[in-house]
Design a protein around this motif. Structure first.
Motif, PDB file in Angstrom:
ATOM      1  N   THR A 116       2.336  12.343 -15.187  1.00 58.24           N
ATOM      2  CA  THR A 116       1.888  13.664 -14.774  1.00 58.24           C
ATOM      3  C   THR A 116       2.482  13.988 -13.409  1.00 58.24           C
ATOM      4  OG1 THR A 116      -0.040  12.882 -13.574  1.00 58.24           O
ATOM      5  CG2 THR A 116      -0.288  13.257 -15.931  1.00 58.24           C
ATOM      6  N   LEU A 117       2.277  15.231 -12.979  1.00 56.03           N
ATOM      7  CA  LEU A 117       2.812  15.658 -11.696  1.00 56.03           C
ATOM      8  C   LEU A 117       2.171  14.902 -10.540  1.00 56.03           C
ATOM      9  CD1 LEU A 117       4.169  18.922 -12.256  1.00 56.03           C
ATOM     10  CD2 LEU A 117       3.858  18.472  -9.830  1.00 56.03           C
ATOM     11  N   VAL A 118       0.878  14.671 -10.647  1.00 60.27           N
ATOM     12  CA  VAL A 118       0.173  13.911  -9.615  1.00 60.27           C
ATOM     13  C   VAL A 118       0.760  12.510  -9.513  1.00 60.27           C
ATOM     14  CG1 VAL A 118      -2.032  12.881  -8.998  1.00 60.27           C
ATOM     15  CG2 VAL A 118      -1.962  15.224  -9.823  1.00 60.27           C
ATOM     16  N   GLN A 119       0.963  11.895 -10.652  1.00 59.55           N
ATOM     17  CA  GLN A 119       1.525  10.549 -10.675  1.00 59.55           C
ATOM     18  C   GLN A 119       2.947  10.554 -10.133  1.00 59.55           C
ATOM     19  OE1 GLN A 119       1.013   9.377 -14.766  1.00 59.55           O
ATOM     20  NE2 GLN A 119      -1.201   9.125 -14.550  1.00 59.55           N
ATOM     21  N   TYR A 120       3.697  11.596 -10.460  1.00 58.54           N
ATOM     22  CA  TYR A 120       5.061  11.701  -9.941  1.00 58.54           C
ATOM     23  C   TYR A 120       5.046  11.804  -8.420  1.00 58.54           C
ATOM     24  CZ  TYR A 120       9.786  13.233  -9.207  1.00 58.54           C
ATOM     25  OH  TYR A 120      11.067  13.318  -8.751  1.00 58.54           O
ATOM     26  N   GLY A 121       4.095  12.587  -7.904  1.00 62.66           N
ATOM     27  CA  GLY A 121       3.954  12.706  -6.452  1.00 62.66           C
ATOM     28  C   GLY A 121       3.665  11.367  -5.800  1.00 62.66           C
ATOM     29  N   ILE A 122       2.802  10.603  -6.409  1.00 63.86           N
ATOM     30  CA  ILE A 122       2.470   9.276  -5.890  1.00 63.86           C
ATOM     31  C   ILE A 122       3.708   8.379  -5.919  1.00 63.86           C
ATOM     32  CG2 ILE A 122       1.137   7.176  -6.330  1.00 63.86           C
ATOM     33  CD1 ILE A 122      -1.118   8.935  -7.398  1.00 63.86           C
ATOM     34  N   LEU A 123       4.421   8.401  -7.025  1.00 61.30           N
ATOM     35  CA  LEU A 123       5.623   7.567  -7.148  1.00 61.30           C
ATOM     36  C   LEU A 123       6.647   7.925  -6.080  1.00 61.30           C
ATOM     37  CD1 LEU A 123       6.305   7.216 -10.984  1.00 61.30           C
ATOM     38  CD2 LEU A 123       5.544   5.463  -9.385  1.00 61.30           C
ATOM     39  N   GLN A 124       6.814   9.238  -5.842  1.00 61.82           N
ATOM     40  CA  GLN A 124       7.753   9.678  -4.813  1.00 61.82           C
ATOM     41  C   GLN A 124       7.339   9.141  -3.446  1.00 61.82           C
ATOM     42  OE1 GLN A 124      10.106  13.889  -5.526  1.00 61.82           O
ATOM     43  NE2 GLN A 124       8.552  13.732  -4.007  1.00 61.82           N
ATOM     44  N   TYR A 125       6.038   9.241  -3.178  1.00 58.59           N
ATOM     45  CA  TYR A 125       5.539   8.755  -1.894  1.00 58.59           C
ATOM     46  C   TYR A 125       5.772   7.258  -1.754  1.00 58.59           C
ATOM     47  CZ  TYR A 125       2.420   7.460   1.876  1.00 58.59           C
ATOM     48  OH  TYR A 125       1.918   6.937   3.026  1.00 58.59           O
ATOM     49  N   ILE A 126       5.487   6.516  -2.808  1.00 57.02           N
ATOM     50  CA  ILE A 126       5.736   5.072  -2.773  1.00 57.02           C
ATOM     51  C   ILE A 126       7.224   4.824  -2.533  1.00 57.02           C
ATOM     52  CG2 ILE A 126       5.642   2.910  -4.077  1.00 57.02           C
ATOM     53  CD1 ILE A 126       3.309   4.095  -5.667  1.00 57.02           C
ATOM     54  N   ALA A 127       8.063   5.573  -3.246  1.00 51.48           N
ATOM     55  CA  ALA A 127       9.514   5.365  -3.156  1.00 51.48           C
ATOM     56  C   ALA A 127      10.026   5.491  -1.726  1.00 51.48           C
ATOM     57  CB  ALA A 127      10.256   6.341  -4.071  1.00 51.48           C
ATOM     58  N   VAL A 128       9.521   6.491  -0.995  1.00 51.66           N
ATOM     59  CA  VAL A 128      10.053   6.699   0.359  1.00 51.66           C
ATOM     60  C   VAL A 128       9.318   5.891   1.416  1.00 51.66           C
ATOM     61  CG1 VAL A 128      10.932   9.008  -0.162  1.00 51.66           C
ATOM     62  CG2 VAL A 128       8.661   8.769   0.823  1.00 51.66           C
ATOM     63  N   SER A 129       8.154   5.346   1.093  1.00 51.51           N
ATOM     64  CA  SER A 129       7.368   4.662   2.128  1.00 51.51           C
ATOM     65  C   SER A 129       6.988   3.225   1.799  1.00 51.51           C
ATOM     66  CB  SER A 129       6.074   5.438   2.399  1.00 51.51           C
ATOM     67  OG  SER A 129       6.306   6.818   2.461  1.00 51.51           O
ATOM     68  N   GLN A 130       7.465   2.706   0.696  1.00 49.03           N
ATOM     69  CA  GLN A 130       6.981   1.399   0.283  1.00 49.03           C
ATOM     70  C   GLN A 130       7.348   0.299   1.279  1.00 49.03           C
ATOM     71  OE1 GLN A 130       8.671   0.056  -3.466  1.00 49.03           O
ATOM     72  NE2 GLN A 130      10.518   1.218  -3.095  1.00 49.03           N
ATOM     73  N   PRO A 131       6.500  -0.761   1.381  1.00 45.28           N
ATOM     74  CA  PRO A 131       5.256  -0.899   0.632  1.00 45.28           C
ATOM     75  C   PRO A 131       4.125  -0.107   1.271  1.00 45.28           C
ATOM     76  CG  PRO A 131       5.580  -2.808   2.017  1.00 45.28           C
ATOM     77  CD  PRO A 131       6.753  -1.897   2.260  1.00 45.28           C
ATOM     78  N   VAL A 132       3.225   0.403   0.449  1.00 46.25           N
ATOM     79  CA  VAL A 132       2.086   1.188   0.929  1.00 46.25           C
ATOM     80  C   VAL A 132       0.788   0.621   0.377  1.00 46.25           C
ATOM     81  CG1 VAL A 132       2.495   3.587   1.526  1.00 46.25           C
ATOM     82  CG2 VAL A 132       3.031   2.792  -0.768  1.00 46.25           C
ATOM     83  N   THR A 133      -0.285   0.833   1.126  1.00 47.20           N
ATOM     84  CA  THR A 133      -1.597   0.430   0.615  1.00 47.20           C
ATOM     85  C   THR A 133      -2.215   1.595  -0.147  1.00 47.20           C
ATOM     86  OG1 THR A 133      -2.776   1.193   2.560  1.00 47.20           O
ATOM     87  CG2 THR A 133      -1.944  -1.055   2.616  1.00 47.20           C
ATOM     88  N   LEU A 134      -3.245   1.282  -0.894  1.00 48.28           N
ATOM     89  CA  LEU A 134      -3.949   2.324  -1.637  1.00 48.28           C
ATOM     90  C   LEU A 134      -4.544   3.356  -0.684  1.00 48.28           C
ATOM     91  CD1 LEU A 134      -5.547   0.067  -4.306  1.00 48.28           C
ATOM     92  CD2 LEU A 134      -4.401   2.202  -4.807  1.00 48.28           C
ATOM     93  N   SER A 135      -5.068   2.901   0.433  1.00 48.82           N
ATOM     94  CA  SER A 135      -5.663   3.823   1.403  1.00 48.82           C
ATOM     95  C   SER A 135      -4.634   4.820   1.921  1.00 48.82           C
ATOM     96  CB  SER A 135      -6.242   3.062   2.592  1.00 48.82           C
ATOM     97  OG  SER A 135      -6.991   1.966   2.146  1.00 48.82           O
ATOM     98  N   GLU A 136      -3.433   4.330   2.168  1.00 45.73           N
ATOM     99  CA  GLU A 136      -2.384   5.222   2.665  1.00 45.73           C
ATOM    100  C   GLU A 136      -2.023   6.270   1.621  1.00 45.73           C
ATOM    101  OE1 GLU A 136      -0.017   2.257   5.754  1.00 45.73           O
ATOM    102  OE2 GLU A 136       0.435   2.187   3.628  1.00 45.73           O
TER     103      GLU A 136
END
Lengths: 146, 146
Positions: free
Chosen positions: B34-54
DNA sequence: TCTTTTGTTTATCATTTGATAAGTAAAAGG
DNA sequence: CCTTTTACTTATCAAATGATAAACAAAAGA
């Protein structure tokens, strides 16, 4: 600069713009309008008058769902439908008085946040920023004519 | 230029960036994410590793819902959880192999669209665009340190 | 005039999303 | 130790959203 690096710069820039503007709209979501509805209102605000089909196209919402959301927004008195006298199938959508007020408030709030971000910039820097905006707007982030 | 006009330029620019990048992601939404999931994936992609809180903070999704979506993404083998050995409460999220592949495809597609948009620009113009991106990125659309 | 196309609407349903309450386990602090 | 805080999870429910089928009325075209 090599091409790969250039595009990474572009992508990362676009991502930042998204993050920053998302942060702005977080406080905004004032009334009981959803994010989808807010997106539609913003689109109407910058492009009015618009037809339902245009909203559907640009916001990527199917026609039936666009129709439903516009109906809700009209019920909330935030926008209005006007039938095109030339082609009575068409419905032009515009912000209502209340809608204008709401959107103006939001734009002002965005302005305030932008102001905070660039406070301390000299006149010369402001000029440079202005030119950079124009350049990117016309050369990269232009919106196709509809 | 007066201040009002300046901010209108900023707002309209940000709106255009949104429209253009939205147009890019329309074709992308490849798999069954979904779009929400895509947004999360994008965020992970540019900032990994990330915590759930972030993720929760930056994407404005409540912790329970973030947890649920990450669980789905892990089930789809697009990302992975790694427990921080220093603090075993924390879960670091990274893209999996499949996730990296998916995001790379999408970034490449975005690159291609950007390339189309600026084709015909001279080296000098490319340089100017690069400088404009840097300027706006650092002065206006910077993302607060976390 | 009859048919087709265009622009929109209504209705229905599954899925996604948001919000909330209640839990677990590990770390931090007294 | 014992309590509190932090990071996250599970469960549940209402609301929003997306997708689809079926309709309508006006305009365009044959």
């Amino acid at each position: 600069m090599d091409q790969k690096a250039f595009f990474q710069k572009l992508v990362s820039f676009a991502t930042s713009v998204h993050q920053v503007t998302n942060e702005m709209t977080k406080d905004i979501k004032s009334d009981d309008i959803t994010l989808v509805q807010y997106g539609i209102l913003q689109y109407i605000a910058v492009s009015q008058p618009v037809t339902l089909s245009e909203i559907s196209d640009c916001q990527r919402i199917s026609m039936p769902n666009t129709s439903r959301e516009i109906k809700k927004l009209c019920e909330k008195k935030l926008c209005e439908k006007v039938t095109d006298p030339q082609d009575r199938r068409k419905q032009y959508i515009r912000l209502s008085r209340d809608g204008e007020v709401l959107m103006n408030e939001d734009f002002n709030r965005m302005e305030a946040i932008f102001l905070k971000r660039i406070q301390g910039a000299s006149d010369k820097e402001m000029d440079e920023i202005g030119r950079a905006l124009d350049l990117l707007h016309t050369k990269v982030f232009y919106v196709d004519a509809r």
